[in-house]
Design a protein around this motif. Structure first.
Motif, PDB file in Angstrom:
ATOM      1  N   THR A  54      33.106 -42.559 -14.364  1.00  0.00           N
ATOM      2  CA  THR A  54      32.681 -43.845 -13.812  1.00  0.00           C
ATOM      3  C   THR A  54      33.479 -45.015 -14.364  1.00  0.00           C
ATOM      4  OG1 THR A  54      30.988 -44.004 -15.543  1.00  0.00           O
ATOM      5  CG2 THR A  54      30.319 -43.044 -13.431  1.00  0.00           C
ATOM      6  N   GLY A  55      34.492 -44.749 -15.195  1.00  0.00           N
ATOM      7  CA  GLY A  55      35.280 -45.822 -15.783  1.00  0.00           C
ATOM      8  C   GLY A  55      36.346 -46.343 -14.848  1.00  0.00           C
ATOM      9  N   PRO A  56      37.221 -47.215 -15.353  1.00  0.00           N
ATOM     10  CA  PRO A  56      38.330 -47.744 -14.525  1.00  0.00           C
ATOM     11  C   PRO A  56      39.308 -46.636 -14.166  1.00  0.00           C
ATOM     12  CG  PRO A  56      38.546 -48.448 -16.815  1.00  0.00           C
ATOM     13  CD  PRO A  56      37.206 -47.813 -16.714  1.00  0.00           C
ATOM     14  N   ARG A  57      39.690 -46.605 -12.896  1.00  0.00           N
ATOM     15  CA  ARG A  57      40.536 -45.531 -12.398  1.00  0.00           C
ATOM     16  C   ARG A  57      42.005 -45.919 -12.428  1.00  0.00           C
ATOM     17  NH1 ARG A  57      37.194 -43.442  -7.020  1.00  0.00           N
ATOM     18  NH2 ARG A  57      35.268 -42.836  -8.117  1.00  0.00           N
ATOM     19  N   HIS A  58      42.851 -44.886 -12.531  1.00  0.00           N
ATOM     20  CA  HIS A  58      44.295 -45.113 -12.469  1.00  0.00           C
ATOM     21  C   HIS A  58      44.692 -45.576 -11.070  1.00  0.00           C
ATOM     22  CE1 HIS A  58      48.573 -43.923 -12.093  1.00  0.00           C
ATOM     23  NE2 HIS A  58      48.636 -44.296 -13.360  1.00  0.00           N
ATOM     24  N   THR A  59      44.058 -44.994 -10.064  1.00  0.00           N
ATOM     25  CA  THR A  59      44.212 -45.422  -8.677  1.00  0.00           C
ATOM     26  C   THR A  59      42.817 -45.695  -8.122  1.00  0.00           C
ATOM     27  OG1 THR A  59      46.142 -43.987  -8.473  1.00  0.00           O
ATOM     28  CG2 THR A  59      45.200 -44.833  -6.442  1.00  0.00           C
ATOM     29  N   LYS A  60      42.623 -46.877  -7.561  1.00  0.00           N
ATOM     30  CA  LYS A  60      41.277 -47.300  -7.177  1.00  0.00           C
ATOM     31  C   LYS A  60      40.685 -46.442  -6.061  1.00  0.00           C
ATOM     32  CE  LYS A  60      41.882 -52.143  -8.535  1.00  0.00           C
ATOM     33  NZ  LYS A  60      41.834 -53.549  -8.082  1.00  0.00           N
ATOM     34  N   GLN A  61      41.529 -45.915  -5.191  1.00  0.00           N
ATOM     35  CA  GLN A  61      41.011 -45.209  -4.024  1.00  0.00           C
ATOM     36  C   GLN A  61      40.388 -43.855  -4.370  1.00  0.00           C
ATOM     37  OE1 GLN A  61      44.048 -46.462  -4.243  1.00  0.00           O
ATOM     38  NE2 GLN A  61      44.029 -48.178  -2.775  1.00  0.00           N
ATOM     39  N   HIS A  62      40.830 -43.241  -5.471  1.00  0.00           N
ATOM     40  CA  HIS A  62      40.355 -41.891  -5.788  1.00  0.00           C
ATOM     41  C   HIS A  62      40.379 -41.681  -7.297  1.00  0.00           C
ATOM     42  CE1 HIS A  62      44.738 -41.705  -4.781  1.00  0.00           C
ATOM     43  NE2 HIS A  62      44.763 -41.240  -6.024  1.00  0.00           N
ATOM     44  N   VAL A  63      39.636 -40.671  -7.739  1.00  0.00           N
ATOM     45  CA  VAL A  63      39.640 -40.264  -9.141  1.00  0.00           C
ATOM     46  C   VAL A  63      40.669 -39.146  -9.306  1.00  0.00           C
ATOM     47  CG1 VAL A  63      37.734 -38.644  -8.742  1.00  0.00           C
ATOM     48  CG2 VAL A  63      38.221 -39.420 -11.057  1.00  0.00           C
ATOM     49  N   THR A  64      41.476 -39.255 -10.365  1.00  0.00           N
ATOM     50  CA  THR A  64      42.554 -38.283 -10.611  1.00  0.00           C
ATOM     51  C   THR A  64      42.099 -37.299 -11.686  1.00  0.00           C
ATOM     52  OG1 THR A  64      44.169 -40.011 -10.094  1.00  0.00           O
ATOM     53  CG2 THR A  64      44.985 -38.003 -11.161  1.00  0.00           C
ATOM     54  N   THR A  70      50.683 -33.038  -7.320  1.00  0.00           N
ATOM     55  CA  THR A  70      49.409 -33.674  -6.963  1.00  0.00           C
ATOM     56  C   THR A  70      48.927 -33.125  -5.635  1.00  0.00           C
ATOM     57  OG1 THR A  70      50.629 -35.503  -5.957  1.00  0.00           O
ATOM     58  CG2 THR A  70      49.895 -35.784  -8.225  1.00  0.00           C
ATOM     59  N   LEU A  71      47.619 -32.832  -5.579  1.00  0.00           N
ATOM     60  CA  LEU A  71      47.005 -32.252  -4.385  1.00  0.00           C
ATOM     61  C   LEU A  71      45.690 -32.983  -4.122  1.00  0.00           C
ATOM     62  CD1 LEU A  71      47.436 -28.544  -5.497  1.00  0.00           C
ATOM     63  CD2 LEU A  71      48.814 -29.656  -3.749  1.00  0.00           C
ATOM     64  N   PHE A  72      45.496 -33.442  -2.890  1.00  0.00           N
ATOM     65  CA  PHE A  72      44.250 -34.103  -2.524  1.00  0.00           C
ATOM     66  C   PHE A  72      43.198 -33.033  -2.207  1.00  0.00           C
ATOM     67  CE2 PHE A  72      46.578 -38.087  -1.976  1.00  0.00           C
ATOM     68  CZ  PHE A  72      45.636 -38.992  -2.452  1.00  0.00           C
ATOM     69  N   LEU A  73      42.191 -32.959  -3.090  1.00  0.00           N
ATOM     70  CA  LEU A  73      41.089 -32.040  -2.836  1.00  0.00           C
ATOM     71  C   LEU A  73      40.195 -32.590  -1.730  1.00  0.00           C
ATOM     72  CD1 LEU A  73      39.546 -29.483  -3.608  1.00  0.00           C
ATOM     73  CD2 LEU A  73      38.414 -30.769  -5.425  1.00  0.00           C
ATOM     74  N   GLU A  74      39.837 -33.855  -1.835  1.00  0.00           N
ATOM     75  CA  GLU A  74      39.151 -34.595  -0.788  1.00  0.00           C
ATOM     76  C   GLU A  74      39.699 -36.010  -0.812  1.00  0.00           C
ATOM     77  OE1 GLU A  74      34.940 -34.265  -0.920  1.00  0.00           O
ATOM     78  OE2 GLU A  74      34.922 -32.108  -0.512  1.00  0.00           O
ATOM     79  N   ASN A  75      39.162 -36.871   0.043  1.00  0.00           N
ATOM     80  CA  ASN A  75      39.701 -38.225   0.131  1.00  0.00           C
ATOM     81  C   ASN A  75      39.566 -39.001  -1.177  1.00  0.00           C
ATOM     82  OD1 ASN A  75      40.401 -37.827   2.801  1.00  0.00           O
ATOM     83  ND2 ASN A  75      38.409 -38.549   3.569  1.00  0.00           N
ATOM     84  N   ASP A  76      38.544 -38.701  -1.966  1.00  0.00           N
ATOM     85  CA  ASP A  76      38.311 -39.448  -3.200  1.00  0.00           C
ATOM     86  C   ASP A  76      38.592 -38.634  -4.458  1.00  0.00           C
ATOM     87  OD1 ASP A  76      36.295 -37.711  -2.668  1.00  0.00           O
ATOM     88  OD2 ASP A  76      34.674 -39.013  -3.377  1.00  0.00           O
ATOM     89  N   ILE A  77      39.195 -37.432  -4.337  1.00  0.00           N
ATOM     90  CA  ILE A  77      39.514 -36.587  -5.495  1.00  0.00           C
ATOM     91  C   ILE A  77      40.963 -36.128  -5.374  1.00  0.00           C
ATOM     92  CG2 ILE A  77      38.958 -34.504  -6.787  1.00  0.00           C
ATOM     93  CD1 ILE A  77      36.150 -34.641  -5.746  1.00  0.00           C
ATOM     94  N   LEU A  78      41.759 -36.439  -6.391  1.00  0.00           N
ATOM     95  CA  LEU A  78      43.165 -36.033  -6.449  1.00  0.00           C
ATOM     96  C   LEU A  78      43.350 -35.107  -7.649  1.00  0.00           C
ATOM     97  CD1 LEU A  78      46.132 -36.342  -5.431  1.00  0.00           C
ATOM     98  CD2 LEU A  78      46.356 -38.218  -7.077  1.00  0.00           C
ATOM     99  N   LEU A  79      43.829 -33.887  -7.394  1.00  0.00           N
ATOM    100  CA  LEU A  79      44.111 -32.936  -8.466  1.00  0.00           C
ATOM    101  C   LEU A  79      45.565 -33.079  -8.895  1.00  0.00           C
ATOM    102  CD1 LEU A  79      42.346 -29.677  -7.220  1.00  0.00           C
ATOM    103  CD2 LEU A  79      41.452 -31.443  -8.741  1.00  0.00           C
ATOM    104  N   CYS A  80      45.773 -33.087 -10.204  1.00  0.00           N
ATOM    105  CA  CYS A  80      47.128 -33.173 -10.768  1.00  0.00           C
ATOM    106  C   CYS A  80      47.358 -31.913 -11.599  1.00  0.00           C
ATOM    107  CB  CYS A  80      47.256 -34.438 -11.620  1.00  0.00           C
ATOM    108  SG  CYS A  80      48.943 -34.805 -12.121  1.00  0.00           S
TER     109      CYS A  80
END
Length: 613
Positions: free
Chosen positions: A335-345, A383-393
């Motif tokens: 829930t903290g500040p994200r590296h990219t606002k659109q999704h959590v990495t 990097t792979l988008f798991l869903e619109n708001d989840i990015l796997l690295c």
């Protein structure tokens, strides 16, 4: 016919010269006699040298350690040691294990991973690369000194700087760094220093442990680990990529069958519609209950709202998560500040062979990452988008420095590749100590030779005893008719690594004998004497038992006079009291007359009993 000319071409001679003739040694471009492997030309081309280096030959490792330590050395010769196969070869005694565990606890703070040097926008690429190389060399020198001074054995950690650079980039851009560990030994694959480094980069980043292959553990065992990681203060989730992949395969097969039969497809659609309606009604009820609960409870302070993320519970749960549950867990854990606002990495880090790539593929439902147990298969983070708001690295598989007792530990934990091992005896001895005799016999349907007379009947089998029985049962034989122990060891060790022979290590706070218990004997025990004689001899290390030796010695009766040089004298016989008595033929007769000369017997037939199994 004229005489053959001397200058004529001789085709046969020329072919032999071309094939077997001595050719001068070739020289390389720099007019030296060096082999191409000694030039290190790959490092001089100004490109990434992305070959994982975890295992070196003993000679190269010795020279590299001496170079980093800055010491001189002298070669020793004739330091040969003969090893008895009837011993715990390559393993430590109980006292030595306790001593090494004490050393590990004392020097755990020195077990670090390399840090990326501080840099700013004004730092040039050359200066940054020079600083990284210097810091990496110092890190390797410190670990080499620790191994040399304290005589501590470590895992063969990654020695290529490019792989660590990939890890630094993954940590810098990830909001949550997930360490994927093996459920059978989580502490070996967990790097505490990596968690410290993540907090050094950014205190807002979150560490998490994903215990893969959790289907190998019972619910009680998962509860022990959940409580342990609660005390450690780190979030943990239990998952099994193999189970999820099997479920996806079954769903795909069911969908394929449904496409073939239209009537079943219609029924399946009706069931799905009904399930969606029920889910919508449940969501509405849950929303109403949340509104009532928010009115009844007082408003929490702003600080508690920041500290309390929306999670399945306040503590780690021992529940084995499914694919959708794990995705929901990753979505709400940070829930903290994200590296990219659109999704959590989400950064995925782990050793080779812990199921990191399999976990990503099971989450994506399609194969996005190549799977391999060898370090270096994944060469760059991706990097792979798991869903619109989840990015796997996905980070390349890294073997991080960790303390181990013996090299056999690394083979059984899948850190070192089994196909490249040179000595199988220590690893199989350790396996026999961990897996009881009756479990091995039930699993493979074999009979392992019992300890001979005078030894402890309850001792674990030696590696040779297990491998002889397994090799004979499977038909793995060498050219001289003996069971192939080296080939058998690879099959047995791979069964252990894959979980077919299950042994799980528990947390330090739990007694190991209570944490992991083995099933009772399933098959009726079979006596060794009931087996064929050839199989009995093949299973034994000593081909002749004491009972057989006694029987051979006492049943042999003297049938001739023991005279030096010859025993078949026709004019002399042996009386019952052991004295020599003259025979029917007089002593004046020539004993060598009418006697057939002894034929030379072939040694292969004479000593055929020694070639038996």
């Amino acid at each position: 016919m004229g005489k053959k000319s001397k200058g004529g071409s001789n085709l046969g001679r020329q072919l032999i010269k071309d094939r077997f003739g001595h050719t001068p040694r070739r020289k390389v471009d720099n007019d030296t006699m060096l082999h191409t492997t000694e030039l290190q030309d790959g490092y001089d081309w100004g490109r990434l040298n992305l070959s994982s280096v975890t295992e070196e030959s003993s000679f190269n490792a010795f020279l590299r350690t001496a170079e980093l330590a800055g010491t001189e050395f002298q070669a020793e010769k004739l330091n040969i040691t003969f090893v008895n196969p009837k011993q715990r070869v390559g393993l430590l005694s109980k006292t030595q294990e306790q001593h090494m565990h004490k050393k590990h606890a004392e020097h755990i703070d020195q077990l670090k991973i390399p840090r990326r040097p501080k840099w700013t926008k004004e730092t040039s690429a050359e200066d940054l690369e020079r600083a990284e190389n210097e810091a990496f060399l110092n890190w390797r020198r410190d670990l080499a000194m620790l191994q040399e001074n304290e005589e501590i054995l470590m895992t063969p950690y990654e020695k290529n700087l490019e792989f660590w650079r990939q890890l630094w980039r993954v940590v810098e851009r990830s909001d949550v760094v997930v360490q994927i560990v093996d459920a059978r030994n989580p502490l070996l694959f967990r790097s505490v220093d990596l968690e410290k480094y993540v907090k050094e980069v950014d205190s807002n980043k979150l560490n998490m442990i994903l215990v893969n292959k959790s289907d190998l553990l019972t619910l009680e065992q998962r509860q022990h680990w959940a409580q342990y990681f609660d005390c450690e203060g780190i979030r943990t989730a239990f998952y099994s990529a193999t189970l999820v992949e099997e479920e996806l395969k079954r769903e795909a097969e069911a969908a394929k069958l449904a496409d073939e039969s239209p009537s079943s497809a219609l029924e399946l659609k009706q069931l799905r519609d009904a399930a969606e309606e029920i889910q919508q009604s449940l969501d509405a009820v849950e929303h109403t209950l949340d509104a009532i609960e928010s009115k009844l409870q007082p408003k929490a302070s702003a600080e508690s709202e920041v500290k309390l993320p929306r999670l399945p519970g306040d503590k780690n749960s021992a529940h084995l998560l499914s694919r959708t549950e794990l995705i929901d867990f990753l979505r709400h854990i940070y829930t903290g500040p994200r590296h990219t606002k659109q999704h959590v990495t989400i950064g995925m880090v782990g050793y080779p062979n812990v199921g990191k790539s399999s976990t990503i593929n099971s989450l994506m439902t399609v194969k996005k990452v190549s799977v391999s147990a060898t370090p270096g298969k994944t060469k760059h983070f991706q990097t792979l988008f798991l869903e619109n708001d989840i990015l796997l690295c996905d980070c390349p598989g890294l073997v991080m420095p960790s303390f181990v007792l013996t090299k056999a530990d690394m083979l059984l934990n899948g850190i070192l590749p089994i196909d490249q091992m040179r000595d199988h005896v220590p690893a199989v001895n350790l396996l026999c100590e961990r897996i009881p005799r009756h479990v091995l016999e039930d699993k493979y349907g074999i009979v392992i030779a019992k300890p001979p007379e005078g030894e402890d009947p309850d001792r674990p089998p030696f590696s040779e005893e297990l491998l002889l029985a397994y090799g004979y049962n499977r038909g793995f034989m060498t050219s001289n008719g003996q069971p192939d122990q080296a080939r058998s060891s690879r099959y047995v060790l791979k069964d252990y690594v894959n979980g077919k022979l299950l042994y799980a290590l528990g947390p330090p706070s739990v007694i190991q004998s209570e944490y992991h218990t083995f099933p009772e004997r399933q098959r009726k025990p079979l006596e060794e004497s009931q087996l064929p004689g050839q199989q009995q001899r093949a299973m034994r290390i000593d081909k002749s038992t004491s009972k057989e030796l006694d029987q051979q010695f006492f049943t042999a009766q003297p049938s001739a006079a023991h005279v030096k040089g010859r025993t078949n004298f026709p004019h002399v016989r042996l009386a019952n009291d052991g004295t020599l008595v003259a025979g029917d033929t007089g002593p004046a007769a020539k004993p060598w007359r009418n006697v057939k000369k002894e034929r030379r017997e072939k040694l292969r037939k004479k000593f055929s009993h020694l070639d038996e199994h």
